[in-house]
Design a protein around this motif. Structure first.
Motif, mmCIF file in Angstrom:
data_model
loop_
_atom_site.group_PDB
_atom_site.id
_atom_site.type_symbol
_atom_site.label_atom_id
_atom_site.label_comp_id
_atom_site.label_asym_id
_atom_site.label_seq_id
_atom_site.Cartn_x
_atom_site.Cartn_y
_atom_site.Cartn_z
ATOM 1 N N TYR A 225 24.510 -22.935 -30.946
ATOM 2 C CA TYR A 225 24.785 -21.531 -30.631
ATOM 3 C C TYR A 225 25.397 -20.838 -31.851
ATOM 4 O O TYR A 225 25.037 -19.690 -32.164
ATOM 5 C CB TYR A 225 25.728 -21.431 -29.433
ATOM 6 C CG TYR A 225 26.122 -20.006 -29.097
ATOM 7 C CD1 TYR A 225 25.247 -19.163 -28.418
ATOM 8 C CD2 TYR A 225 27.362 -19.498 -29.482
ATOM 9 C CE1 TYR A 225 25.596 -17.853 -28.120
ATOM 10 C CE2 TYR A 225 27.719 -18.190 -29.183
ATOM 11 C CZ TYR A 225 26.843 -17.373 -28.499
ATOM 12 O OH TYR A 225 27.196 -16.081 -28.218
ATOM 13 N N ILE A 226 26.302 -21.531 -32.540
ATOM 14 C CA ILE A 226 26.887 -20.986 -33.765
ATOM 15 C C ILE A 226 25.793 -20.751 -34.803
ATOM 16 O O ILE A 226 25.762 -19.723 -35.483
ATOM 17 C CB ILE A 226 27.962 -21.944 -34.323
ATOM 18 C CG1 ILE A 226 29.199 -21.936 -33.419
ATOM 19 C CG2 ILE A 226 28.352 -21.564 -35.743
ATOM 20 C CD1 ILE A 226 30.280 -22.912 -33.848
ATOM 21 N N THR A 227 24.884 -21.721 -34.923
ATOM 22 C CA THR A 227 23.773 -21.595 -35.877
ATOM 23 C C THR A 227 22.959 -20.336 -35.590
ATOM 24 O O THR A 227 22.641 -19.564 -36.503
ATOM 25 C CB THR A 227 22.857 -22.832 -35.785
ATOM 26 O OG1 THR A 227 23.614 -24.007 -36.069
ATOM 27 C CG2 THR A 227 21.701 -22.723 -36.767
ATOM 28 N N LYS A 228 22.608 -20.138 -34.335
ATOM 29 C CA LYS A 228 21.807 -18.969 -33.941
ATOM 30 C C LYS A 228 22.580 -17.669 -34.192
ATOM 31 O O LYS A 228 22.028 -16.698 -34.723
ATOM 32 C CB LYS A 228 21.418 -19.075 -32.465
ATOM 33 C CG LYS A 228 20.568 -17.922 -31.944
ATOM 34 C CD LYS A 228 20.146 -18.198 -30.507
ATOM 35 C CE LYS A 228 19.245 -17.088 -29.963
ATOM 36 N NZ LYS A 228 20.001 -15.830 -29.749
ATOM 37 N N THR A 229 23.854 -17.643 -33.820
ATOM 38 C CA THR A 229 24.667 -16.435 -33.976
ATOM 39 C C THR A 229 24.807 -16.052 -35.447
ATOM 40 O O THR A 229 24.642 -14.883 -35.816
ATOM 41 C CB THR A 229 26.068 -16.644 -33.361
ATOM 42 O OG1 THR A 229 25.935 -17.026 -31.996
ATOM 43 C CG2 THR A 229 26.892 -15.367 -33.438
#
Length: 271
Positions: A225-229
């Motif tokens: 999720y951090i990667t996507k954000t």
């Protein structure tokens, strides 16, 4: 008569458009307020919990030095490991808050330097001894972006591949990091591994918060999720696919710059 009817219809349409615009503005304002409150809650809660958590870990460390009973020692080690996982989750929640609220700082990106820094950090944390890591970085792959956000993306993808490596003695485990130029002078990063694979049937769900790629996940499914954000913050896109050989590939496409030409001119004017 027809003109009068047309004018009435136009006025009614204008009133309806104004009403819908006002409703949309109110909805956007309400959504922004909710997002701000959620960010503030995550930030404050993470910091409030970390104090008692640090005390808990400190007491565990002291107890591990004083306690002799082997059963009690085993319980303390498990308690300490659980506290460390919770601390990692809280740290990642703070990172999400920082990504959402940070201003983009544009500079030239040196992918080789960032990858080397990330791999050095992973070595300090402890790499699996039988995991082979290969890097293939095109020296002409250049973009201007936010270095910290690019690093967060690469760090999470590399850490993810290492965390889920295949520890079977019958498998020669590897992770390949490919970075190359793409059309429109963007850059594509591919992290390929022959790890334990992804159990999630829908790849897009993997990038949602608290979606776990595997039971081996120790951070509650926050890393992707951090990667996507972070990727979307700088105008890129991230995805998952399976290679023809059956390997897992996470890829990220970074634009040559996070801004459009109009936004770049506006930013330069304000600077």
């Amino acid at each position: 008569k027809q003109n009068a009817e047309l004018e009435n219809k136009n006025r009614e349409l204008d009133i309806e458009v104004d009403k819908k615009t006002l409703d949309l503005a109110r909805a956007n304002q309400s959504l922004k307020q909710v997002n701000d409150e959620l960010d503030n809650f995550i930030y404050k809660t993470s910091h409030d919990i970390r104090g008692p958590l640090a005390s808990l870990k400190g007491m565990c460390n002291v107890a591990l030095m004083d306690v002799i009973d082997p059963v009690a020692l085993e319980y303390l080690r498990k308690l300490d490991a659980t506290a460390e996982r919770l601390n990692s989750i809280l740290t990642r929640l703070v990172i999400i808050n920082q990504i959402n609220n940070s201003k983009i700082n544009i500079q030239k990106i040196d992918f080789k330097s960032i990858v080397n820094d990330v791999l050095m950090l992973e070595k300090k944390k402890g790499l699996p001894p039988d995991l082979k890591i290969h890097t293939d970085i095109d020296p002409t792959a250049k973009i201007e972006s936010d270095r910290e956000l690019v690093r967060i993306v690469l760090e999470n993808l590399i850490d993810n591949a290492i965390k889920f490596y295949n520890d079977s003695e019958r498998v020669d485990s590897f992770m390949n990091i490919h970075i190359s130029r793409v059309e429109n002078d963007g850059v594509k990063v591919r992290v390929i591994d022959n790890g334990i694979g992804i159990s999630e049937s829908s790849p897009t769900k993997l990038f949602q918060m608290f979606s776990r790629a595997s039971e081996r996940s120790e951070t509650g499914g926050i890393g992707l999720y951090i990667t996507k954000t972070a990727t979307e913050k700088i105008g890129g896109k991230v995805g998952l696919l399976t290679t023809p050989e059956g390997y897992t590939e996470f890829y990220v496409v970074f634009p040559v710059t996070p801004f459009s030409e109009v936004e770049k001119l506006a930013a330069a004017h304000h600077a």
